[in-house]
Design a protein around this motif. Structure first.
Motif, PDB file in Angstrom:
ATOM      1  N   VAL B  72       0.351  -1.224  -0.357  1.00 23.15           N
ATOM      2  CA  VAL B  72      -0.504  -0.570  -0.061  1.00 23.15           C
ATOM      3  C   VAL B  72       0.847   1.405   0.329  1.00 23.15           C
ATOM      4  O   VAL B  72       0.736   1.816  -0.806  1.00 23.15           O
ATOM      5  N   ASP B  73       1.790   1.384   0.974  1.00 24.08           N
ATOM      6  CA  ASP B  73       2.998   2.255   0.774  1.00 24.08           C
ATOM      7  C   ASP B  73       3.162   2.639  -0.126  1.00 24.08           C
ATOM      8  O   ASP B  73       3.841   3.489  -0.721  1.00 24.08           O
ATOM      9  N   ILE B  74       4.276   1.572  -1.277  1.00 23.18           N
ATOM     10  CA  ILE B  74       4.468   1.872  -2.941  1.00 23.18           C
ATOM     11  C   ILE B  74       3.936   2.309  -3.510  1.00 23.18           C
ATOM     12  O   ILE B  74       3.607   2.987  -3.661  1.00 23.18           O
ATOM     13  N   LYS B  75       2.107   1.563  -3.572  1.00 24.74           N
ATOM     14  CA  LYS B  75       1.620   1.853  -4.215  1.00 24.74           C
ATOM     15  C   LYS B  75       0.637   3.753  -4.249  1.00 24.74           C
ATOM     16  O   LYS B  75       0.402   4.553  -5.506  1.00 24.74           O
ATOM     17  N   GLU B  76       0.773   4.031  -3.047  1.00 24.58           N
ATOM     18  CA  GLU B  76       0.774   5.051  -2.597  1.00 24.58           C
ATOM     19  C   GLU B  76       1.968   6.110  -3.748  1.00 24.58           C
ATOM     20  O   GLU B  76       1.306   7.688  -4.487  1.00 24.58           O
ATOM     21  N   ARG B  77       3.168   5.489  -3.914  1.00 31.13           N
ATOM     22  CA  ARG B  77       3.782   6.713  -4.371  1.00 31.13           C
ATOM     23  C   ARG B  77       3.570   5.931  -6.018  1.00 31.13           C
ATOM     24  O   ARG B  77       4.705   6.487  -6.590  1.00 31.13           O
ATOM     25  N   TYR B 104      -5.829   7.811  -3.065  1.00 32.79           N
ATOM     26  CA  TYR B 104      -4.631   9.034  -2.518  1.00 32.79           C
ATOM     27  C   TYR B 104      -4.799   9.946  -1.500  1.00 32.79           C
ATOM     28  O   TYR B 104      -5.001  10.200  -1.906  1.00 32.79           O
ATOM     29  N   LYS B 105      -3.446  10.065  -0.704  1.00 33.27           N
ATOM     30  CA  LYS B 105      -3.011  11.334   0.049  1.00 33.27           C
ATOM     31  C   LYS B 105      -2.539  12.132  -0.561  1.00 33.27           C
ATOM     32  O   LYS B 105      -3.479  12.934   0.263  1.00 33.27           O
ATOM     33  N   ASN B 106      -2.517  11.997  -1.167  1.00 38.57           N
ATOM     34  CA  ASN B 106      -1.470  13.808  -2.171  1.00 38.57           C
ATOM     35  C   ASN B 106      -2.112  13.103  -3.327  1.00 38.57           C
ATOM     36  O   ASN B 106      -1.924  14.344  -4.176  1.00 38.57           O
ATOM     37  N   TRP B 107      -3.859  13.907  -3.609  1.00 34.24           N
ATOM     38  CA  TRP B 107      -4.191  13.945  -4.712  1.00 34.24           C
ATOM     39  C   TRP B 107      -4.168  15.274  -4.743  1.00 34.24           C
ATOM     40  O   TRP B 107      -4.065  16.072  -4.456  1.00 34.24           O
ATOM     41  N   ASP B 108      -4.001  15.277  -5.538  1.00 33.63           N
ATOM     42  CA  ASP B 108      -3.592  17.043  -6.699  1.00 33.63           C
ATOM     43  C   ASP B 108      -4.797  17.439  -7.457  1.00 33.63           C
ATOM     44  O   ASP B 108      -4.379  17.733  -8.623  1.00 33.63           O
ATOM     45  N   SER B 145      -1.366  13.472 -11.546  1.00 33.16           N
ATOM     46  CA  SER B 145      -2.211  14.165 -10.653  1.00 33.16           C
ATOM     47  C   SER B 145      -2.487  13.708  -8.564  1.00 33.16           C
ATOM     48  O   SER B 145      -2.306  14.103  -8.119  1.00 33.16           O
ATOM     49  N   HIS B 146      -1.136  12.219  -8.612  1.00 28.47           N
ATOM     50  CA  HIS B 146      -1.291  12.578  -6.937  1.00 28.47           C
ATOM     51  C   HIS B 146       0.168  12.584  -6.393  1.00 28.47           C
ATOM     52  O   HIS B 146       1.199  11.845  -5.467  1.00 28.47           O
ATOM     53  N   HIS B 147       0.614  13.549  -7.644  1.00 29.39           N
ATOM     54  CA  HIS B 147       2.688  13.592  -7.191  1.00 29.39           C
ATOM     55  C   HIS B 147       3.716  12.019  -6.906  1.00 29.39           C
ATOM     56  O   HIS B 147       4.507  11.977  -6.202  1.00 29.39           O
ATOM     57  N   ALA B 148       3.214  11.177  -7.826  1.00 33.86           N
ATOM     58  CA  ALA B 148       3.846   9.805  -7.430  1.00 33.86           C
ATOM     59  C   ALA B 148       5.065   9.860  -8.335  1.00 33.86           C
ATOM     60  O   ALA B 148       5.748  11.233  -9.116  1.00 33.86           O
ATOM     61  N   ASP B 149       6.148   9.324  -7.323  1.00 34.71           N
ATOM     62  CA  ASP B 149       7.734   9.494  -7.263  1.00 34.71           C
ATOM     63  C   ASP B 149       8.303   8.226  -8.566  1.00 34.71           C
ATOM     64  O   ASP B 149       9.222   8.597  -9.232  1.00 34.71           O
TER      65      ASP B 149
END
Lengths: 154, 291
Positions: B72-77, B104-108, B145-149
């Motif tokens: 889950v942590d990885i897919k968030e990024r 996504y926590k960081n959805w922009d 759109s979620h600032h993926a790395d």
């Protein structure tokens, strides 16, 4: 989990409309067609009809996701697998309660019509709390078995 | 230099296909192209990284973490784009976004709107009415759109017509110029990578052929052309694959300097493209004859 349940209802809402209209129609037709020959079998038939309508209706989310093959999209999102499975059970469970509610309301509306006055006592039995409870428990049992089977085959 | 992706000795066995002992890594901030013919195993590798299928052996680390333990942590990024994104066709892009964004926590939201405007996508038209290019652009907009790395794309250009493909690559290239993202991009259209990739991993028939910096590959590999009479056993061993025609032979070598020293007077040596490398390596054990 809540987002997954919301997703099911958002994706399914146009299909839910059709089923929501179809259930009272089928229930009323079945009920009116059997009015001349009320007896034990009618309760059984109506129970089976309710079980079938609610069970097939509750599979709608699964069918929508299968037909659009959207499972892959959600498997790539940051969601635990357990949450995906649990959400599918919860969505269908909520839908089952909703459909059962529609059946009960339909029975109540039909029973309130003057043309069915002579069958008042029968409707009272159909709409008894115990009767609804039995159908509900049966529906939960069916779902508890049908979903693992579908997940296994799918 | 830390690696965003580390794959070590990964194997996956299907009834009719094996992915054998795959190992490669991608340093942070670089673009890697995963190339190979159709059915080589590219999509399987991407599915393994995303934990969409289970590996039989080996280890996969993303951002230095095990891809299963920290899924889950990885897919968030990660921003992920499928080769054929399957969305609910009766919904529009805005509804699809509303379904996906809360995960996504960081959805922009601002970034999403920017990308939608840049890609000229209609928000209120159902996906059913989208062309394949529009669906891919929509998938890219959602993935970015979620600032993926780390962006992973599985054949995003396959099935697109040349105009849309070029437009899509230009947009992607422009987007990536301004940000330090790592990208893994699988394709069998190697020309897509000549411009944007830093590293190339070549998979053929479930086996890894190489995983190297693109410049190193293009420097070492060359196409050698010459008369048929030159093609004796010793010379043949210098080549990765040979194509013989009535007028001569054309071959791929991964040791350009040695071939130049040995045969320079009798052959023409040209720069090899990724497509040449893929073609000749795919026919490595065959003596391809052309009339």
């Amino acid at each position: 989990m809540l987002n997954l349940i919301k997703k099911d209802f958002t994706a399914g809402k146009i299909y839910l409309g059709g089923i929501t209209l179809g259930i009272p129609f089928l229930t009323s037709i079945a009920l009116l067609a059997m009015m001349d020959d009320f007896g034990g079998i009618v309760y059984g038939f109506l129970t089976i009809l309710t079980l079938l309508l609610c069970t097939f209706g509750s599979l709608i989310f699964l069918l929508i996701d299968s037909s659009f093959e959207t499972d892959s999209i959600f498997a790539s999102l940051p969601i635990k697998r357990d949450s995906i499975i649990l959400a599918r059970y919860f969505s269908s469970f909520l839908l089952t309660i909703f459909y059962l509610g529609i059946v009960v309301i339909t029975l109540w509306v039909v029973s309130s019509l003057s043309l069915a006055k002579e069958y008042e006592s029968t409707f009272e039995r159909l709409l008894s709390f115990r009767g609804i409870q039995i159908v509900f428990v049966l529906l939960l049992f069916i779902q508890a078995f049908i979903f693992p089977c579908i997940f296994k085959i799918g | 230099m830390s690696s965003v992706l580390e794959i070590k000795n990964v194997s996956k066995y299907y009834d009719d296909f094996h992915l054998n002992n795959i190992s490669f890594s991608l340093p942070e901030g670089y673009i890697m192209g995963l190339i190979g013919p159709n059915g080589a195993g590219k999509t399987s590798i991407i599915k393994l990284i995303m934990n969409l299928i289970m590996k039989n052996s080996g280890s996969i680390k993303v951002f230095g973490k095990d891809h299963q333990d920290f899924e889950v942590d990885i897919k968030e990024r990660i921003g992920f784009v499928y080769d054929n994104p399957n969305y609910y066709e009766h919904l529009n892009l805005k509804q699809i976004k509303n379904i996906i964004a809360p995960f996504y926590k960081n959805w922009d939201e601002g970034e999403f709107i920017n990308l939608v405007q840049k890609f000229e996508l209609p928000l209120n038209k159902s996906i059913k009415g989208f062309s394949r290019g529009m669906v891919m652009k929509g998938a890219i907009a959602i993935a970015l759109s979620h600032h993926a790395d780390f962006i992973i794309m599985d054949e995003p250009t396959s099935g697109l017509d040349p105009v849309i493909r070029r437009e899509f690559l230009d947009l992607l290239y422009d987007l990536l110029q301004n940000e330090k993202k790592s990208i893994l991009f699988s394709t069998h259209i190697t020309s897509d990578l000549e411009k944007i990739a830093d590293y190339i991993t070549f998979i053929n028939n479930g086996e890894m052929v190489f995983s190297k910096a693109k410049d190193e590959i293009l420097e070492n590999y060359a196409i050698v052309k010459g008369g048929k009479e030159l093609l004796n056993g010793r010379v043949r061993e210098l080549f990765q694959g040979v194509r013989v025609s009535d007028i001569g032979f054309e071959a791929l070598t991964n040791n350009t300097n040695f071939v130049r020293k040995e045969l320079s007077d009798n052959v023409v040596i040209e720069k090899a493209s990724l497509e040449d490398i893929m073609y000749f390596t795919n026919n490595k054990n065959n003596y391809v004859k052309s009339n």
